[in-house]
Design an enzyme around this catalytic site. Structure first.
Site, PDB file in Angstrom:
ATOM      1  N   HIS A 137     -10.561 -30.229 -34.636  1.00 46.13           N
ATOM      2  CA  HIS A 137     -11.188 -28.874 -34.140  1.00 46.13           C
ATOM      3  C   HIS A 137     -12.197 -29.007 -33.299  1.00 46.13           C
ATOM      4  O   HIS A 137     -13.202 -28.525 -33.301  1.00 46.13           O
ATOM      5  CB  HIS A 137     -11.735 -28.236 -35.392  1.00 46.13           C
ATOM      6  CG  HIS A 137     -10.620 -27.940 -36.531  1.00 46.13           C
ATOM      7  ND1 HIS A 137      -9.577 -27.086 -36.136  1.00 46.13           N
ATOM      8  CD2 HIS A 137     -10.338 -28.264 -37.783  1.00 46.13           C
ATOM      9  CE1 HIS A 137      -8.868 -27.075 -37.220  1.00 46.13           C
ATOM     10  NE2 HIS A 137      -9.183 -27.821 -38.293  1.00 46.13           N
ATOM     11  N   LYS A 156       0.926  -1.142   0.116  1.00 46.59           N
ATOM     12  CA  LYS A 156       0.055  -0.076   0.072  1.00 46.59           C
ATOM     13  C   LYS A 156       0.903   1.276  -0.077  1.00 46.59           C
ATOM     14  O   LYS A 156       0.383   2.250  -0.588  1.00 46.59           O
ATOM     15  CB  LYS A 156      -0.861  -0.083   1.180  1.00 46.59           C
ATOM     16  CG  LYS A 156      -1.706   1.178   1.182  1.00 46.59           C
ATOM     17  CD  LYS A 156      -2.877   1.109   2.330  1.00 46.59           C
ATOM     18  CE  LYS A 156      -3.626   2.310   2.344  1.00 46.59           C
ATOM     19  NZ  LYS A 156      -4.886   2.414   3.508  1.00 46.59           N
TER      20      LYS A 156
END
Length: 517
Positions: free
Chosen positions: A273, A134
């Site tokens: 596919h 922070k």
């Protein structure tokens, strides 16, 4: 400058700490890390000396103290912050080097108890990381040993770590703590056997590899794995030969594996596919391969082949005759591996436990623009007790065997999907059409073209969802189909049943559909 070092993963920490001390950095440390540094002759201040408070509760409380967190969170640019520190006789801490209790390693151990897992939930570590991150403008925070060299390099060259690097390290911290907390939450959810879809969904994955590109060359891609013990999934496969797996390889291979897991007898699935193009089951893997190959000798070219038994020399000799992208099997005979590995680009994967079914509580995810749709995986096949014979003629035992086979296959065919089969071999597959009659006709036409004009005679047909009209039955009759398995549930079911009775076709309803989009 002062650095607080407390690490579970001590990779490279001794060398890093030595370099810091050479640069005049004062080191504060805790527990096992402090012991390790002292053992290596590195000067360090123990945390209790800094806080004036001893570690307690078996080390559960040691860094949760204002002397630590005020030193991390004070903004150097705010005079009032610095005055408060001076009034409280607190010094700043300029660097935090922390990695967390090994929660993941703990839960992956065989026989781990809940108490062990909970004890390895780090409290002080994430708190220090968050405090330091922070206040990233003033505090360098390092959570990954891979970043030690970058930090040292900048300190040596510029006597400080750049703001850009600090910002990068801040981001890394929050990704790390987010991953850590998600692992904990996921573990606890599974411990409670809570399989509901939660109000908020947070998931975490670990990168297995970056890829050259995604579905297309202009797309970025990477392969990630779920955290936890997984058996029989592609992330655990050992690659024995060939190029790195591509995005499409992984996607197609996973689809083939999902279908393969529906079978217990020797079975070969060929996939292209994302759709199966040939499936065969037999008493041995050579015959299963022959069936899968002969089902569609054209589409299998450049395809994926997955096998649930050891690949024999004889099977490998046949596989070697055509161009394949990927072969996956639980094992390979030595001679089989020698044959397959002569092709430098053929990806040969070994996957023990290939038959282990997926976790029925796993999630299936699909990204949509602005959101995510989530469901549990389609882990069911059909309920035998709910099978309903709806025609005058009941299917023979042989037809039922073939229909169960075809039903397994069509479950993994893109919708609208039709599969026809005979003698535990696919004869035709019609995937991904915008209406069902097109899928059926494509299936019949391809079978006639690839196998022979009478190939569909005596076959059974499986449809992943109901027939909206009786046109599919009409087409099935013309193709010589003798039995049909489908979910039922259309308002026009009676039309299809009547048409089947007219042609002597047996029809069975499953009451369960398998859309696959």
């Amino acid at each position: 400058m002062r650095a607080l070092i407390s690490v579970s993963d001590k990779t490279g920490i001794v060398e890093f700490a030595k370099e810091l001390t050479k640069l005049g950095v004062e080191i504060i440390s805790t527990g096992g890390t402090y012991g390790k540094l002292k053992e290596e002759g590195i000067a360090a201040i123990e945390i209790s000396e800094l806080t004036g408070f001893p570690e307690c509760l078996d080390g559960r409380v040691k860094t949760l103290h204002p002397m630590v967190h005020a030193g991390l969170l004070a903004m150097r640019s705010k005079p009032e912050h610095m005055k408060q520190l001076a009034d409280l006789n607190i010094e700043t801490i300029d660097m935090v080097v922390v990695n967390l209790y090994p929660f993941k390693a703990t839960i992956l151990k065989d026989g781990v108890t809940r108490a062990e897992a909970v004890e390895n939930i780090d409290i002080g570590g994430p708190t220090m990381l968050r405090s330091a991150a922070k206040n990233y403008q003033d505090v360098t925070v390092v959570v990954d040993p891979a970043d030690y060299e970058t930090v040292l390099s900048e300190l040596k060259e510029n006597k400080e770590v750049s703001l850009d690097t600090k910002f990068y390290l801040m981001q890394k911290v929050f990704m790390h703590t987010s991953n850590y907390d998600t692992m904990i939450a996921d573990y606890l959810k599974k411990e409670r056997e809570d399989y509901s879809l939660p109000e908020t969904l947070t998931m975490t994955f670990e990168k297995v590899q970056d890829m050259r590109y995604g579905e297309n060359p202009h797309q970025q891609a990477a392969f990630y794995r779920e955290i936890g013990k997984k058996t029989g999934s592609l992330v655990d496969a050992k690659q024995l030969n060939g190029k790195e797996l591509s995005f499409n390889n992984i996607n197609d291979t996973n689809g083939a594996l999902e279908l393969l897991k529906e079978f217990t007898e020797p079975t070969v699935v060929a996939c292209k596919h994302g759709n199966p193009c040939g499936v065969g089951s037999a008493e041995n893997i050579f015959d299963a391969w022959t069936k899968a190959f002969q089902a569609d000798k054209v589409s299998i070219f450049g395809g994926i082949v997955v096998v649930n038994r050891e690949v024999t020399k004889e099977a490998a000799e046949e596989m070697d005759k055509i161009f394949l992208e990927v072969i996956v099997a639980p094992s390979y005979e030595k001679e089989a591996l020698e044959i397959l590995c002569t092709k430098k680009n053929l990806r040969v994967l070994e996957l023990p436990g290939i038959e282990v079914p997926q976790n029925e509580h796993a999630y299936d995810l699909k990204k949509v623009n602005g959101g995510l749709i989530v469901q549990t995986i389609d882990s069911k096949l059909l309920k035998e007790e709910e099978l309903k014979i709806v025609t005058d003629r009941a299917p023979s035992e042989k037809e039922m065997e073939d229909m169960r086979f075809a039903w397994r296959v069509v479950k993994y065919v893109k919708s609208n999907g039709i599969a026809i089969a005979k003698d535990k071999q696919t004869v035709g597959i019609g995937p991904g059409q915008v209406n069902r009659i097109w899928a059926a006709k494509q299936c019949f036409d391809h079978a006639a073209e690839l196998i022979g004009k009478d190939a569909t005679r005596g076959c059974v047909l499986a449809s992943d969802a109901f027939f909206p009209f009786d046109d599919c039955v009409e087409a099935a009759h013309e193709a010589g189909i003798t039995a049909i398995i489908q979910p039922g549930g259309s308002i026009r079911d009676e039309d299809s049943i009547k048409k089947c009775n007219e042609y002597g076709i047996a029809m069975v309803f499953t009451g369960m559909r398998h859309f696959r989009h």
